[in-house]
Scaffold this motif. Structure first.
Motif, PDB file in Angstrom:
ATOM      1  N   SER A  66      19.087  -5.900  46.674  1.00  0.00           N
ATOM      2  CA  SER A  66      19.078  -4.570  46.087  1.00  0.00           C
ATOM      3  C   SER A  66      19.398  -3.516  47.160  1.00  0.00           C
ATOM      4  O   SER A  66      20.094  -2.544  46.883  1.00  0.00           O
ATOM      5  CB  SER A  66      17.770  -4.284  45.363  1.00  0.00           C
ATOM      6  OG  SER A  66      16.714  -4.177  46.255  1.00  0.00           O
ATOM      7  N   GLU A  67      18.936  -3.737  48.371  1.00  0.00           N
ATOM      8  CA  GLU A  67      19.273  -2.778  49.430  1.00  0.00           C
ATOM      9  C   GLU A  67      20.768  -2.848  49.760  1.00  0.00           C
ATOM     10  O   GLU A  67      21.414  -1.812  49.933  1.00  0.00           O
ATOM     11  CB  GLU A  67      18.437  -3.057  50.686  1.00  0.00           C
ATOM     12  CG  GLU A  67      18.390  -1.853  51.587  1.00  0.00           C
ATOM     13  CD  GLU A  67      17.235  -1.923  52.584  1.00  0.00           C
ATOM     14  OE1 GLU A  67      16.142  -2.357  52.174  1.00  0.00           O
ATOM     15  OE2 GLU A  67      17.444  -1.557  53.748  1.00  0.00           O
ATOM     16  N   ALA A  68      21.292  -4.067  49.827  1.00  0.00           N
ATOM     17  CA  ALA A  68      22.720  -4.242  50.112  1.00  0.00           C
ATOM     18  C   ALA A  68      23.575  -3.548  49.046  1.00  0.00           C
ATOM     19  O   ALA A  68      24.564  -2.883  49.352  1.00  0.00           O
ATOM     20  CB  ALA A  68      23.061  -5.733  50.168  1.00  0.00           C
ATOM     21  N   MET A  69      23.142  -3.700  47.791  1.00  0.00           N
ATOM     22  CA  MET A  69      23.893  -3.073  46.694  1.00  0.00           C
ATOM     23  C   MET A  69      23.915  -1.569  46.819  1.00  0.00           C
ATOM     24  O   MET A  69      24.948  -0.933  46.673  1.00  0.00           O
ATOM     25  CB  MET A  69      23.231  -3.435  45.366  1.00  0.00           C
ATOM     26  CG  MET A  69      23.706  -4.742  44.796  1.00  0.00           C
ATOM     27  SD  MET A  69      23.014  -4.952  43.143  1.00  0.00           S
ATOM     28  CE  MET A  69      22.203  -6.504  43.368  1.00  0.00           C
ATOM     29  N   VAL A  70      22.724  -1.008  47.069  1.00  0.00           N
ATOM     30  CA  VAL A  70      22.625   0.447  47.141  1.00  0.00           C
ATOM     31  C   VAL A  70      23.445   0.968  48.318  1.00  0.00           C
ATOM     32  O   VAL A  70      24.167   1.970  48.193  1.00  0.00           O
ATOM     33  CB  VAL A  70      21.148   0.885  47.259  1.00  0.00           C
ATOM     34  CG1 VAL A  70      21.046   2.371  47.543  1.00  0.00           C
ATOM     35  CG2 VAL A  70      20.393   0.528  45.982  1.00  0.00           C
ATOM     36  N   ASP A  71      23.380   0.275  49.451  1.00  0.00           N
ATOM     37  CA  ASP A  71      24.154   0.720  50.620  1.00  0.00           C
ATOM     38  C   ASP A  71      25.653   0.654  50.345  1.00  0.00           C
ATOM     39  O   ASP A  71      26.389   1.591  50.649  1.00  0.00           O
ATOM     40  CB  ASP A  71      23.793  -0.121  51.852  1.00  0.00           C
ATOM     41  CG  ASP A  71      22.428   0.293  52.406  1.00  0.00           C
ATOM     42  OD1 ASP A  71      21.982   1.416  52.075  1.00  0.00           O
ATOM     43  OD2 ASP A  71      21.811  -0.495  53.134  1.00  0.00           O
ATOM     44  N   ALA A  72      26.086  -0.444  49.762  1.00  0.00           N
ATOM     45  CA  ALA A  72      27.519  -0.598  49.470  1.00  0.00           C
ATOM     46  C   ALA A  72      27.983   0.464  48.470  1.00  0.00           C
ATOM     47  O   ALA A  72      29.115   0.955  48.554  1.00  0.00           O
ATOM     48  CB  ALA A  72      27.791  -1.992  48.916  1.00  0.00           C
ATOM     49  N   ALA A  73      27.085   0.826  47.553  1.00  0.00           N
ATOM     50  CA  ALA A  73      27.466   1.777  46.500  1.00  0.00           C
ATOM     51  C   ALA A  73      27.669   3.189  47.023  1.00  0.00           C
ATOM     52  O   ALA A  73      28.135   4.071  46.302  1.00  0.00           O
ATOM     53  CB  ALA A  73      26.422   1.769  45.386  1.00  0.00           C
TER      54      ALA A  73
END
Lengths: 269, 269
Positions: A66-73
């Motif tokens: 979830s952190e990776a997703m938010v950062d990539a977004a």
């Protein structure tokens, strides 16, 4: 940029909406949350159909992905595919909030989930009370808080949807200790197991006899081979509903005329 | 042959699923149930998009169209499009049963409905109790049974989704008496009206003060311009949420941490 949470619905790739499909095709990175529920098709089939690589975000979803997703977004269009509807599991509500707090725009594409599709058994959806989750009992670990919630719903003449536990990518204690990357085969609770645990819970709580309560057993709702049976808990404990996912619905003490007709329509033989 | 009930979801033609689209394209006759809810697009747009003529089944749905549908489905593939999910309104549960009783095979294509998409406000879906409908008060006709249900949900620490009345294709008494085929413009209840009626109901029942209860006002969920606001009932009574469809959610007395964060996120200014 943007994080789009896309509900995939209940069964397979064809349950995606056109709006969802558009988001997937436009997305730079596509994740599939594969932890709180599963489709009846695997990720490879989704990849072929969507013509996109799909990253499986499983057990470590909350901590890692979830952190990776938010950062990539922050700089890309990230799509997170979710079985059912994006907001039916707390996990995604949390993801939504984290993304918003970091200034990421979040879009949502809704879809069917068992929380509304359960009405296909004929019980009226507005009459459902609090939804409960029944976890696998494990040795002496027998949490039974679901039992009080069912009692409360029934005391208020409401139906209860019971979501049944699934265990995906679990490790044995031995493998965990040794750091082996070996996982147990997935386990999906059946209606039969759920009822046995429910009866055990009632005996632990107050010895109340609950075998006569009317209920519906549901399996693979939304699939071509979906199965619905009704009967007393005692009767349904013996019913064989086939593969996952399965759910159990306990009826309110009083049923409307049309609900009674559905009980008859699906009565287990 | 077969009757396929296809849920269209919340907003427009792109909310149809691929499975739904397939059924529509294969169907011999396509009806659109246009009585219990409406999409944000009109039937002409659906016809162009689906490349099929669509028969509008409105106010007379139950009496007139449902029998015609079931009869036609004996020899043809009849598709009935439903806003939201097919089983969220009692009307379609009844249609399903009639068809089955006449030996017609019924297929169902599920989709999102406000009954599960409501979780987009951040309140946890499993904590919702019985759903209530708030009808337009009309002169001295002020049915308030919804009020007791809300009280019951709150006493059990559950959230309440309130579905707000819509009046489509109503006739004035004068036009009805004269047999004029003239209909009133459609009316959609706003969150503001719902709250005013709710407060009136509380005064009629026991004079309880309910203005402080936390709530969410939702409008056009699933559309690009969806609006979510939170605040006390008193605050939300003044909020302007724009066009239909609107819904009201009354919070349970106790909120989880993450739910409280959503109340702050959407707090009305």
């Amino acid at each position: 940029m943007v994080l789009t949470l896309v509900g995939l619905g209940l069964n397979d790739e064809r349950d995606a909406s056109l709006r969802g499909l558009e988001a997937i095709r436009e997305g730079d990175i596509v994740y599939l949350e594969n932890y709180t529920a599963t489709l009846n098709v695997n990720a490879e089939r989704l990849e072929r159909f969507f013509e996109k690589p799909v990253i499986l975000a499983d057990r470590d979803f909350v901590e890692k992905y979830s952190e990776a997703m938010v950062d990539a977004a922050k700089s890309k269009h990230v799509v997170c595919l979710v079985v059912g509807d994006p907001f039916c599991a707390t996990t995604h509500t949390d993801l939504f909030l984290r993304a918003r707090q970091k200034g990421v725009t979040v879009k949502v594409v809704h879809n069917a989930s068992i929380m509304n599709a359960v009405a296909t058994c004929g019980l009226q959806l507005y009459r459902f009370g609090e939804t409960v989750s029944i976890p696998f009992f494990d040795g002496n670990w027998k949490p039974v808080s679901f039992y009080d919630k069912i009692k409360k719903n029934r005391a208020n003449n409401m139906h209860t949807l019971c979501l049944l536990d699934i265990k995906v990518k679990e490790q044995s204690i031995e493998n965990m200790m040794k750091g082996n990357n070996i996982f147990e085969p997935p386990r999906f609770m059946t209606v039969s197991t759920a009822i046995k645990q429910l009866i055990e819970a009632s005996e632990m709580q107050n010895g109340e006899k609950i075998g006569d309560i009317l209920a519906f057993g549901l399996a693979r709702i939304g699939a071509d081979d979906q199965t619905i049976v009704s009967g007393s808990l005692e009767e349904l404990a013996e019913a064989e509903l086939g593969g996952p996912l399965q759910s159990l619905v306990l009826c309110a003490p009083e049923l409307h005329e049309i609900e009674k007709e559905f009980v008859e329509l699906y009565r287990v033989r």
